[in-house]
Structures are given as structure tokens and as C-alpha cells.
Design a protein around this motif. Structure first.
Motif, mmCIF file in Angstrom:
data_model
loop_
_atom_site.group_PDB
_atom_site.id
_atom_site.type_symbol
_atom_site.label_atom_id
_atom_site.label_comp_id
_atom_site.label_asym_id
_atom_site.label_seq_id
_atom_site.Cartn_x
_atom_site.Cartn_y
_atom_site.Cartn_z
ATOM 1 N N ILE A 60 0.573 3.184 4.235
ATOM 2 C CA ILE A 60 0.559 1.719 4.294
ATOM 3 C C ILE A 60 -0.836 1.186 4.620
ATOM 4 N N PHE A 85 6.971 5.300 2.072
ATOM 5 C CA PHE A 85 5.836 4.927 2.906
ATOM 6 C C PHE A 85 5.592 5.995 3.974
ATOM 7 N N THR A 87 3.173 6.549 7.367
ATOM 8 C CA THR A 87 2.295 5.781 8.246
ATOM 9 C C THR A 87 2.337 6.296 9.679
ATOM 10 N N SER A 96 8.782 -2.709 4.807
ATOM 11 C CA SER A 96 9.167 -1.715 3.803
ATOM 12 C C SER A 96 10.449 -2.116 3.091
ATOM 13 N N TYR A 104 10.856 5.542 4.718
ATOM 14 C CA TYR A 104 9.730 5.217 5.592
ATOM 15 C C TYR A 104 9.567 6.397 6.538
#
Length: 237
Positions: A60, A85, A87, A96, A104
Motif C-alpha cells: 500500500i 494488499f 503492508t 482495502s 489484506y
């Protein structure tokens, strides 16, 4: 299956690539996994214009662009591209959902979650590739299963509603297809209608609105079973 990894940290480019290649043997008889890596979002987007990746592991917080904004551009080009994603921060978690992220993941990556989500992505990719050859009024027509919105059957005839248009034909040859569709994300909401759960836009009591704005009624006998099937489908997305 075309996969891209975009992260400005070289460690994670190598880490994710290694994890994918370690799992590749699981799918060698079903699907091949092709991987590209990028250290900035601009290069990824340029490559995506040509290669149309099926799955992207996306940091991200890139140095050049915001990953959420990049995801929006990617989905404008290919809405069914799966984006995971990656991160170090949970502060972007809610964002998200705005871009319909597939998953995520927080750094450092957990083995079990990574493996399970790659397996889920491959299964979804295989679903997107599945095709049927329907005998229609204009001849045999190849249709991707994810393009089918719903199937309507009536006396000796059928109508197939798809994202490409509506097709007609004789009922008997496609009865076996209807049974096979039920093995995917389809549900027979009443005698005449078999719907793709992925194309349901909304549910209001015993009525569903499909992605083509058609409104269909769920039979009273099927309603409880339908709700269970639909929520189970949502949980897997």
C-alpha cells in the motif's frame, strides 16, 4: 495464471516470489504460475496494460504512488483482478474494502495465511477460466462461467442471460449443464431460475436483483437454503 508482486522493499519481492514458487508444485498439473516483480507502481501499471495480471500482491505504501489509488486504476482496467494488499500498517484496512481487495496481509507474512489465500486465489482463477459450449439459436457458443448471470428454463426452451447478451436454445441439451453449474457458484432459486451468486446485486426479502437489473423471486421452499448458500459464498470471497 499471471501474478505480479509490487513492493519497494526488495526483501518482500524475494520473499513472496519464493513462497509462490515453493507452492507451485501443488498446481503443476492444473495451472502454471507466472510471476513478475516491480519496485514501483508506475512500472506495474505500465506492464498491467499489456499483461492484465490475474493476481497482484501490492504494497500500500509505495514510494511513488498510493497502493489504494493504484488498485482503483487496476480495477478500472480489469475488475476481476485479485489484489492482495501487503503492508506493515493496519491503518489502511478499511480502505482495502473500498477497492474490493481480495485480502489484506500484514508484514511479516504468516505462512498459513499466505498459503491459504494463494490456494483460494488459484481456485477463483480456475473458476474464471471455466467455459461451457452452449447450443444456442446462433450455433454453438463458448461462454465463460463467470459471464453467466442466470439461466431461465421453461417448456422445451431456455434463455441464458450473460454479460455479453442473451442466448436462446432447446432445453434438453443443456439440462446436464444446469446440474454442472450448481457445482460452481450457482443456486436454483426456483424451478425456472438458476442464478450466479456472484452476480447478485441485492436481496430484499424473497427477491434478488441481478447485475443486469433483472428482478427474480426466490421460492418459499428454497429461501432458507438459498440464504445459507449465499452467505457461505460471501465468506469465501
Amino acid at each position: 495464471m499471471k501474478i505480479a508482486i509490487c513492493d519497494d522493499e526488495e526483501y518482500y519481492l524475494k520473499d513472496i516470489s519464493s513462497r509462490i514458487h515453493n507452492l507451485e508444485n501443488i498446481y503443476q498439473d492444473e495451472v502454471s504460475l507466472y510471476v513478475d516483480t516491480f519496485q514501483n507502481g508506475i512500472d506495474l501499471l505500465e506492464s498491467f496494460q499489456i499483461k492484465r495480471y490475474d493476481l497482484i500482491y501490492l504494497d500500500i505504501e509505495l514510494n511513488d504512488v498510493n497502493g489504494v489509488n493504484l488498485a482503483k486504476k487496476i480495477h478500472d482496467i480489469k475488475p476481476n483482478c485479485m489484489i492482495i494488499f501487503v503492508t506493515s500498517h493496519m491503518s489502511y484496512f478499511n480502505q482495502s474494502y473500498i477497492v474490493n481487495a481480495f485480502q489484506y496481509m500484514k508484514k511479516p507474512l504468516k505462512d498459513k495465511l499466505f498459503t491459504n489465500e494463494l490456494k483460494r486465489a488459484v481456485k477463483k482463477y480456475q473458476f474464471y477460466q471455466k467455459t461451457f459450449v452452449f447450443p444456442t439459436s446462433v450455433g454453438n457458443t463458448v461462454i465463460n462461467v463467470h459471464d453467466i448471470i442466470f439461466l431461465e428454463t421453461f417448456y422445451k426452451r431456455y434463455k441464458l442471460y450473460t454479460t455479453k447478451g442473451v442466448y436462446y436454445g432447446s432445453l434438453k441439451p443443456i439440462l446436464s449443464y444446469r446440474e454442472e453449474l450448481l457445482e460452481y457458484h450457482f443456486f436454483q432459486i426456483q424451478r425456472s431460475f438458476t442464478v450466479n451468486l456472484a452476480h447478485i446485486r441485492s436481496i430484499d426479502n424473497s427477491v434478488v436483483t441481478m447485475s443486469n437489473d433483472e428482478v427474480l423471486k426466490i421460492s418459499r421452499k428454497k429461501y432458507k437454503e438459498f440464504k445459507q448458500a449465499f452467505y457461505k459464498f460471501l465468506d469465501k470471497q
